[in-house]
Write an enzyme that holds these catalytic residues in place. Sequence first.
Site, mmCIF file in Angstrom:
data_model
loop_
_atom_site.group_PDB
_atom_site.id
_atom_site.type_symbol
_atom_site.label_atom_id
_atom_site.label_comp_id
_atom_site.label_asym_id
_atom_site.label_seq_id
_atom_site.Cartn_x
_atom_site.Cartn_y
_atom_site.Cartn_z
ATOM 1 N N ASN A 141 15.872 -18.404 -76.601
ATOM 2 C CA ASN A 141 17.162 -17.993 -77.186
ATOM 3 C C ASN A 141 18.070 -19.147 -77.606
ATOM 4 O O ASN A 141 18.926 -18.963 -78.449
ATOM 5 C CB ASN A 141 17.897 -17.032 -76.241
ATOM 6 C CG ASN A 141 18.288 -17.678 -74.945
ATOM 7 O OD1 ASN A 141 17.619 -18.585 -74.468
ATOM 8 N ND2 ASN A 141 19.373 -17.229 -74.358
ATOM 9 N N GLU A 168 17.566 -21.507 -64.055
ATOM 10 C CA GLU A 168 18.652 -20.744 -64.681
ATOM 11 C C GLU A 168 18.020 -19.449 -65.175
ATOM 12 O O GLU A 168 17.104 -19.484 -66.002
ATOM 13 C CB GLU A 168 19.247 -21.506 -65.868
ATOM 14 C CG GLU A 168 20.045 -22.727 -65.478
ATOM 15 C CD GLU A 168 21.310 -22.435 -64.700
ATOM 16 O OE1 GLU A 168 21.735 -21.256 -64.646
ATOM 17 O OE2 GLU A 168 21.860 -23.382 -64.124
ATOM 18 N N CYS A 200 22.198 -15.495 -72.057
ATOM 19 C CA CYS A 200 22.292 -15.133 -70.638
ATOM 20 C C CYS A 200 23.746 -15.013 -70.199
ATOM 21 O O CYS A 200 24.035 -14.427 -69.166
ATOM 22 C CB CYS A 200 21.509 -16.103 -69.764
ATOM 23 S SG CYS A 200 21.815 -17.800 -70.170
ATOM 24 N N GLU A 205 23.650 -27.670 -64.247
ATOM 25 C CA GLU A 205 23.207 -28.406 -65.427
ATOM 26 C C GLU A 205 24.443 -28.924 -66.161
ATOM 27 O O GLU A 205 25.547 -28.447 -65.967
ATOM 28 C CB GLU A 205 22.440 -27.480 -66.357
ATOM 29 C CG GLU A 205 21.220 -26.869 -65.675
ATOM 30 C CD GLU A 205 20.206 -26.361 -66.685
ATOM 31 O OE1 GLU A 205 19.477 -27.193 -67.251
ATOM 32 O OE2 GLU A 205 20.153 -25.147 -66.900
#
Length: 476
Positions: free
Chosen positions: A147, A245, A279, A457
């Site tokens: 994505n 993640e 997400c 991150e």
Amino acid sequence: MKPNYINGAFTDGVSSRPNINPSNTNDVIADYAQADAEQTRMAIDAASAAFPAWASGNLQARSDMLDRIGTEILARQDELGRLLSREEGKTLPEGIGEVARAGNIFKFFAAEVLRQRGERIGSVRSGIDIEITREPVGVVGIITPWNFPMAIPAWKIAPALAYGNTVVFKPAEMVPGSAWALAEIISRSGIPAGVFNLVIGPGRQVGQTIIDDPRVNAVTFTGSTSTGRNILAGTSQRLAKAQLEMGGKNPLVILDDADLEVAVNTAVQGSYYSTGQRCTASSRLVVQKGIYNRFVAEVAKCLAALKVDDALKPGTDIGPVVDESQLEQDLHYIATGQKEGARLVCGGERVTRENPGFYLTPAFFADATNDMTIAREEIFGPVACAIPVDSYEEALELANQTEFGLSAGICTTSLKYATHFKRHSQAGMVMVNVATAGVDYHVPFGGRKGSSLGSREQGSYAAEFFTTVKTAYTAA
Ligand code: ADP
């Protein structure tokens, strides 16, 4: 065939696979190499061999390489953005924006190379000095989803290299084009052979080989919860570091005192842009009853005006869904929402356009409850539901009532509620009057509960995962 990049050489795969444009399935972007386990092991060999020299190499040279990569990405953002949108299906402005973000991430970590600091601390014993420093972890395996085919690889590769690690990168099967373009730019940055390797191929084979190889010291992953679990099972067996993640089911709370226009724009932007395939998308709109009817009517009006079409066409607001199976999954969830009693206000229909593609009109449900399937499971498409509530307290409770915890938002003009929500939301990222999706590149990204595992991150917080701490004692 566009090849893999192993040990400083472009190397054909054992087979190839066409990369198909979701806006027009007659358009094949190119054939891309498919690596197997053996080729993946060659990449790991190369990364292991290259590690000692890279880890102790000249910092100025390392910083310059990352800077060159960032500069080229930024200079080519229009062209690379077009490639990204063509293979993934987000609109051209979104594609270009993502590429620019990737370029800026490399620039950020080019500077970060020079900011690595240690500490010197007194000992509790006389005559001893203590130094605390960070060292690279070693060979890092990077496994990414489709994505964000440029930004997510960038935000893992750039810090991995900046902090002195070597890399074996496996992109998602559906988006090898952006990954390949990125690898090609990295290959011309002056980077030594083996420091960065690209292996394109199936998760079960290439991905699994990375997870299981004892020479891979750390694996950073973004993708589905089930794959995340699989990665953790593999890395925990051999006690390697993992950063995961995974999904989200992000709430956006709309209070009675919200500015209606801000609330509608925030909801539509966060829920439906990038075809809802983020997400961080807000898929649960938790709305107080005083504003509920006006909000639902305005969102429906706004959605009706959005153009669903070819990602590359000027004026398109929402591009196609990424592929047939994702589209079928979206339609399945929409049918489930209706069966469980939510009211489909608009959208949710597969539509045709000039070229054959995976087009779905944005689906908006009202009168949902938080225990419905569409409010509990991540759909990963242009589908959101409005859940009516009586009070702020009920809204907060429902917002936190989820197994995920990536992003959460609130639309309100009240400082009291905004402050309370920031303190009590059980999400890693909290937004006030701004969409749950769309984050800066220089600050920590990540969630809680089932959304993320391991340290954050992005930004300087990335050092936590990509380095290991050493405490050295010296008797003076
Ligand atoms: P998504 O639903 O976003 O495609 P996946 O978790 O299926 O999420 O895929 C994310 C990445 O994980 C992709 O690069 C994919 O190839 C990889 N992957 C999928 N299955 C495995 C696996 N069993 N082992 C390692 N990597 C995998």
